[in-house]
Design a protein around this motif. Sequence first.
Motif, PDB file in Angstrom:
ATOM      1  N   SER A  76      16.652  -6.968   0.557  1.00 17.55           N
ATOM      2  CA  SER A  76      17.367  -6.000  -0.279  1.00 17.55           C
ATOM      3  C   SER A  76      16.757  -5.917  -1.674  1.00 17.55           C
ATOM      4  CB  SER A  76      18.850  -6.378  -0.368  1.00 17.55           C
ATOM      5  OG  SER A  76      19.003  -7.707  -0.849  1.00 17.55           O
ATOM      6  N   TYR A  77      16.406  -7.065  -2.271  1.00 17.20           N
ATOM      7  CA  TYR A  77      15.821  -7.036  -3.607  1.00 17.20           C
ATOM      8  C   TYR A  77      14.409  -6.476  -3.568  1.00 17.20           C
ATOM      9  CZ  TYR A  77      14.609  -8.587  -8.336  1.00 17.20           C
ATOM     10  OH  TYR A  77      14.222  -8.617  -9.649  1.00 17.20           O
ATOM     11  N   GLY A  78      13.682  -6.778  -2.496  1.00 23.69           N
ATOM     12  CA  GLY A  78      12.346  -6.208  -2.334  1.00 23.69           C
ATOM     13  C   GLY A  78      12.398  -4.696  -2.260  1.00 23.69           C
ATOM     14  N   LYS A  79      13.368  -4.168  -1.542  1.00 23.81           N
ATOM     15  CA  LYS A  79      13.520  -2.714  -1.435  1.00 23.81           C
ATOM     16  C   LYS A  79      13.839  -2.100  -2.795  1.00 23.81           C
ATOM     17  CE  LYS A  79      15.109  -2.858   3.359  1.00 23.81           C
ATOM     18  NZ  LYS A  79      16.260  -2.660   4.287  1.00 23.81           N
ATOM     19  N   GLU A  80      14.653  -2.784  -3.575  1.00 24.46           N
ATOM     20  CA  GLU A  80      15.020  -2.273  -4.901  1.00 24.46           C
ATOM     21  C   GLU A  80      13.798  -2.179  -5.813  1.00 24.46           C
ATOM     22  OE1 GLU A  80      17.608  -3.921  -8.694  1.00 24.46           O
ATOM     23  OE2 GLU A  80      18.257  -4.457  -6.666  1.00 24.46           O
ATOM     24  N   LEU A  81      13.006  -3.232  -5.846  1.00 21.25           N
ATOM     25  CA  LEU A  81      11.806  -3.222  -6.681  1.00 21.25           C
ATOM     26  C   LEU A  81      10.779  -2.219  -6.167  1.00 21.25           C
ATOM     27  CD1 LEU A  81      11.215  -7.030  -7.380  1.00 21.25           C
ATOM     28  CD2 LEU A  81      12.185  -5.327  -8.926  1.00 21.25           C
ATOM     29  N   ALA A  82      10.653  -2.133  -4.843  1.00 19.92           N
ATOM     30  CA  ALA A  82       9.663  -1.227  -4.252  1.00 19.92           C
ATOM     31  C   ALA A  82       9.967   0.219  -4.596  1.00 19.92           C
ATOM     32  CB  ALA A  82       9.625  -1.412  -2.737  1.00 19.92           C
ATOM     33  N   GLU A  83      11.230   0.583  -4.644  1.00 20.49           N
ATOM     34  CA  GLU A  83      11.623   1.952  -4.965  1.00 20.49           C
ATOM     35  C   GLU A  83      11.112   2.345  -6.343  1.00 20.49           C
ATOM     36  OE1 GLU A  83      13.252   5.393  -3.594  1.00 20.49           O
ATOM     37  OE2 GLU A  83      13.786   3.535  -2.570  1.00 20.49           O
ATOM     38  N   GLN A  84      11.293   1.476  -7.314  1.00 21.39           N
ATOM     39  CA  GLN A  84      10.846   1.762  -8.685  1.00 21.39           C
ATOM     40  C   GLN A  84       9.321   1.869  -8.745  1.00 21.39           C
ATOM     41  OE1 GLN A  84      12.397  -1.489 -11.033  1.00 21.39           O
ATOM     42  NE2 GLN A  84      14.432  -1.321 -10.151  1.00 21.39           N
ATOM     43  N   ARG A  85       8.640   0.942  -8.124  1.00 22.86           N
ATOM     44  CA  ARG A  85       7.180   0.916  -8.196  1.00 22.86           C
ATOM     45  C   ARG A  85       6.572   2.079  -7.404  1.00 22.86           C
ATOM     46  NH1 ARG A  85       5.457  -5.529  -8.292  1.00 22.86           N
ATOM     47  NH2 ARG A  85       7.166  -6.205  -9.653  1.00 22.86           N
ATOM     48  N   HIS A  86       7.199   2.439  -6.307  1.00 22.69           N
ATOM     49  CA  HIS A  86       6.737   3.573  -5.508  1.00 22.69           C
ATOM     50  C   HIS A  86       6.783   4.858  -6.332  1.00 22.69           C
ATOM     51  CE1 HIS A  86       6.375   6.232  -1.962  1.00 22.69           C
ATOM     52  NE2 HIS A  86       7.284   6.957  -2.571  1.00 22.69           N
ATOM     53  N   ASP A  87       7.893   5.086  -7.008  1.00 20.24           N
ATOM     54  CA  ASP A  87       8.039   6.312  -7.797  1.00 20.24           C
ATOM     55  C   ASP A  87       6.965   6.401  -8.878  1.00 20.24           C
ATOM     56  OD1 ASP A  87      10.232   6.951  -6.275  1.00 20.24           O
ATOM     57  OD2 ASP A  87      11.720   6.324  -7.760  1.00 20.24           O
ATOM     58  N   TYR A  88       6.632   5.266  -9.485  1.00 20.16           N
ATOM     59  CA  TYR A  88       5.592   5.253 -10.521  1.00 20.16           C
ATOM     60  C   TYR A  88       4.244   5.651  -9.930  1.00 20.16           C
ATOM     61  CZ  TYR A  88       2.777   3.601 -14.446  1.00 20.16           C
ATOM     62  OH  TYR A  88       1.893   3.525 -15.488  1.00 20.16           O
ATOM     63  N   MET A  89       3.940   5.150  -8.725  1.00 19.56           N
ATOM     64  CA  MET A  89       2.663   5.484  -8.099  1.00 19.56           C
ATOM     65  C   MET A  89       2.586   6.952  -7.723  1.00 19.56           C
ATOM     66  SD  MET A  89       1.377   2.373  -5.677  1.00 19.56           S
ATOM     67  CE  MET A  89       2.524   2.830  -4.400  1.00 19.56           C
ATOM     68  N   VAL A  90       3.676   7.511  -7.230  1.00 20.98           N
ATOM     69  CA  VAL A  90       3.689   8.926  -6.866  1.00 20.98           C
ATOM     70  C   VAL A  90       3.388   9.784  -8.095  1.00 20.98           C
ATOM     71  CG1 VAL A  90       5.161  10.833  -6.107  1.00 20.98           C
ATOM     72  CG2 VAL A  90       5.223   8.642  -4.892  1.00 20.98           C
ATOM     73  N   GLN A  91       4.004   9.439  -9.231  1.00 21.26           N
ATOM     74  CA  GLN A  91       3.749  10.175 -10.470  1.00 21.26           C
ATOM     75  C   GLN A  91       2.278  10.054 -10.876  1.00 21.26           C
ATOM     76  OE1 GLN A  91       6.540   8.800 -13.446  1.00 21.26           O
ATOM     77  NE2 GLN A  91       8.263   8.965 -12.030  1.00 21.26           N
ATOM     78  N   PHE A  92       1.721   8.853 -10.727  1.00 18.68           N
ATOM     79  CA  PHE A  92       0.327   8.645 -11.091  1.00 18.68           C
ATOM     80  C   PHE A  92      -0.604   9.512 -10.243  1.00 18.68           C
ATOM     81  CE2 PHE A  92      -3.699   6.683  -9.924  1.00 18.68           C
ATOM     82  CZ  PHE A  92      -4.315   6.603 -11.168  1.00 18.68           C
ATOM     83  N   VAL A  93      -0.422   9.511  -8.923  1.00 14.58           N
ATOM     84  CA  VAL A  93      -1.309  10.281  -8.046  1.00 14.58           C
ATOM     85  C   VAL A  93      -1.176  11.771  -8.327  1.00 14.58           C
ATOM     86  CG1 VAL A  93      -1.784  10.911  -5.641  1.00 14.58           C
ATOM     87  CG2 VAL A  93      -1.424   8.514  -6.253  1.00 14.58           C
ATOM     88  N   ASP A  94       0.036  12.237  -8.583  1.00 13.62           N
ATOM     89  CA  ASP A  94       0.231  13.652  -8.930  1.00 13.62           C
ATOM     90  C   ASP A  94      -0.527  13.999 -10.206  1.00 13.62           C
ATOM     91  OD1 ASP A  94       1.811  14.078  -6.729  1.00 13.62           O
ATOM     92  OD2 ASP A  94       3.717  13.943  -7.809  1.00 13.62           O
ATOM     93  N   GLN A  95      -0.431  13.141 -11.214  1.00 16.92           N
ATOM     94  CA  GLN A  95      -1.124  13.379 -12.477  1.00 16.92           C
ATOM     95  C   GLN A  95      -2.636  13.300 -12.285  1.00 16.92           C
ATOM     96  OE1 GLN A  95      -0.007  14.441 -15.287  1.00 16.92           O
ATOM     97  NE2 GLN A  95      -1.817  14.168 -16.587  1.00 16.92           N
ATOM     98  N   PHE A  96      -3.098  12.346 -11.487  1.00 15.89           N
ATOM     99  CA  PHE A  96      -4.524  12.204 -11.203  1.00 15.89           C
ATOM    100  C   PHE A  96      -5.079  13.498 -10.609  1.00 15.89           C
ATOM    101  CE2 PHE A  96      -8.136  11.361  -8.500  1.00 15.89           C
ATOM    102  CZ  PHE A  96      -8.870  10.396  -9.167  1.00 15.89           C
ATOM    103  N   LYS A  97      -4.386  14.052  -9.637  1.00 14.67           N
ATOM    104  CA  LYS A  97      -4.870  15.268  -8.983  1.00 14.67           C
ATOM    105  C   LYS A  97      -4.853  16.460  -9.932  1.00 14.67           C
ATOM    106  CE  LYS A  97      -3.854  14.221  -4.154  1.00 14.67           C
ATOM    107  NZ  LYS A  97      -3.108  14.646  -2.955  1.00 14.67           N
ATOM    108  N   ARG A  98      -3.850  16.541 -10.787  1.00 16.38           N
ATOM    109  CA  ARG A  98      -3.804  17.645 -11.751  1.00 16.38           C
ATOM    110  C   ARG A  98      -4.986  17.569 -12.711  1.00 16.38           C
ATOM    111  NH1 ARG A  98       1.883  16.695 -11.649  1.00 16.38           N
ATOM    112  NH2 ARG A  98       1.739  15.381 -13.510  1.00 16.38           N
TER     113      ARG A  98
END
Length: 241
Positions: A212-234
């Motif tokens: 459960s705690y792993g899922k909580e941390l993963a959610e935050q870190r996942h969202d950060y990576m998605v933003q990074f890849v979107d910005q990278f492509k732009r």
Amino acid sequence: MSENPHQPAGPNLQELGHMHNLDEITAGEAVLRAARSFVQGDSSKHSDGHDWPHIERVTALAVELAHRMGADPFICELAALLHDVPDEKLNESLEAGMTKLNDWLDTQPLDPDTRNKVVGIISTISYAGGQRPAVSSLEAQVVQDADRLDALGAIGIARTFAFSGARGREMYDPSLSPREQMTREEYRNGRSTTINHFYEKLFKLKDLMNTSYGKELAEQRHDYMVQFVDQFKREWEGTDR
């Protein structure tokens, strides 16, 4: 014959039990110290994101998760310290890596059950193209989550580019689509790019977390990576201005 009142009494059963527990703790700490020394030396030659700081982060998080989830903290800590030793990416082969791991374990005073649990965790937690079944033991779930969390977020981004640079992998090629299904061999050796790796593995990790705690941390870190890849492509495409 009466007892000599001046002769000190031996330890009682409660004291003997306490001494035995102290012996176990001391032995366990000695194994962990030896593991840290061994792995620090073994990982010093890696500059691809599988270095000693990676091991330290994974181990600290594994211990925290073990306490939060009620797993055995000693087994989790030892497995986390050793988890990259046999990695086939870092050795001539998986077999060579396992030999190195087992040779070191032979030098340590571990009971067979503990040793088997540690080796079992290390042998089953890798991603390997996403083809492996879910791990079953709580300790394996804890160590797997800790390792996968270090592949996410800001640290995960940095490690991905460090690994790709060390392997000579190009950053991005818009004409090369991410692979959907891969064998273990294709995952290890097929052509890909750094950005494609986010789609082929990293973005999938959030939904593969065990605790459960792993899922909580993963959610935050996942969202950060998605933003990074979107910005990278732009920025790559020049559409950010």
